[in-house]
Scaffold this motif. Sequence first.
Motif, PDB file in Angstrom:
ATOM      1  N   THR A 275      -2.912   7.871   3.834  1.00  0.00           N
ATOM      2  CA  THR A 275      -1.572   7.295   3.695  1.00  0.00           C
ATOM      3  C   THR A 275      -0.668   7.715   4.854  1.00  0.00           C
ATOM      4  O   THR A 275       0.092   6.894   5.379  1.00  0.00           O
TER       5      THR A 275
ATOM      6  N   ARG B 154      -6.604  11.126   0.177  1.00  0.00           N
ATOM      7  CA  ARG B 154      -5.729   9.947   0.100  1.00  0.00           C
ATOM      8  C   ARG B 154      -4.452  10.160   0.889  1.00  0.00           C
ATOM      9  O   ARG B 154      -3.944   9.239   1.528  1.00  0.00           O
ATOM     10  N   GLU B 155      -3.920  11.372   0.848  1.00  0.00           N
ATOM     11  CA  GLU B 155      -2.688  11.677   1.579  1.00  0.00           C
ATOM     12  C   GLU B 155      -2.906  11.524   3.087  1.00  0.00           C
ATOM     13  O   GLU B 155      -2.042  10.995   3.793  1.00  0.00           O
TER      14      GLU B 155
ATOM     15  N   ARG C 286      -1.630   5.575   7.707  1.00  0.00           N
ATOM     16  CA  ARG C 286      -1.145   4.195   7.515  1.00  0.00           C
ATOM     17  C   ARG C 286       0.359   4.114   7.762  1.00  0.00           C
ATOM     18  O   ARG C 286       0.845   3.133   8.324  1.00  0.00           O
TER      19      ARG C 286
ATOM     20  N   PHE D 129       0.844  -1.199   0.000  1.00  0.00           N
ATOM     21  CA  PHE D 129       0.000   0.000   0.000  1.00  0.00           C
ATOM     22  C   PHE D 129       0.879   1.249   0.000  1.00  0.00           C
ATOM     23  O   PHE D 129       0.649   2.182  -0.768  1.00  0.00           O
ATOM     24  N   LEU D 130       1.899   1.270   0.853  1.00  0.00           N
ATOM     25  CA  LEU D 130       2.791   2.438   0.935  1.00  0.00           C
ATOM     26  C   LEU D 130       3.608   2.599  -0.343  1.00  0.00           C
ATOM     27  O   LEU D 130       3.829   3.725  -0.808  1.00  0.00           O
TER      28      LEU D 130
ATOM     29  N   GLU E 292       1.034   4.020  -2.987  1.00  0.00           N
ATOM     30  CA  GLU E 292       0.534   5.375  -2.737  1.00  0.00           C
ATOM     31  C   GLU E 292       1.593   6.452  -2.936  1.00  0.00           C
ATOM     32  O   GLU E 292       1.282   7.540  -3.390  1.00  0.00           O
ATOM     33  N   TRP E 293       2.819   6.158  -2.574  1.00  0.00           N
ATOM     34  CA  TRP E 293       3.861   7.185  -2.641  1.00  0.00           C
ATOM     35  C   TRP E 293       4.968   6.847  -3.635  1.00  0.00           C
ATOM     36  O   TRP E 293       6.051   7.420  -3.570  1.00  0.00           O
TER      37      TRP E 293
END
Length: 194
Positions: free
Chosen positions: A147, A143-144, A150, A73-74, A77-78
């Motif tokens: 994230t 979303r940020e 998370r 996921f990380l 997302e980034w």
Amino acid sequence: MDALKMEFPDNTFDFVWACESGEHMPDKKAYLEEMTRVLAPGGNMVIACWCQREAGVNGAAPLSQRDKADLQFLYDEWAHPYFISYQEFCRMLEGTGKMEAVEAEDWTPQTIDSWRHSNLVGVLDPWFVVFKWNPKLWYKVTREIVTLERMHQAFAKGLMQYGLIRGRKAVPVAAASAEVAGTSSSEPQLAATQ
């Protein structure tokens, strides 16, 4: 400038500081070798980086399927290619054959609060987003926030660690001897330790 192919000559800087860039590098070995290349003999390097825990260190278990999903996921997302442990950063830095006094530590306790602080700042000062009626921006900010939370959770449960890695570039034997004698040499050699 490409961090994996910098335009600086060899041995340019007395100090190399890399803050939260290693986690973004697709080739961690090339990243470390390039920073070592531009570091002058006797110069210091410090790397602050998001790292994943290393199995077996301080009783850490291997990554579970849930851990792997959280990391994915990380990554997604980034746009991180992958994380490594700060211990692996040390091994790779030592593997250049040019660094000495390489050490690292986990700075998670000193940095973990910053993840929630980043979210709090956005909640307390949302005007940048509020005054820009842009659905894409709103979606991105939402979303940020998710994230960042998370990531905070990954640090809190020990999946992630904030690594601080440091070392010094070895001084070639001939250069060290010449410095003591007050002369210089054009043929540097690395000091060997046993």
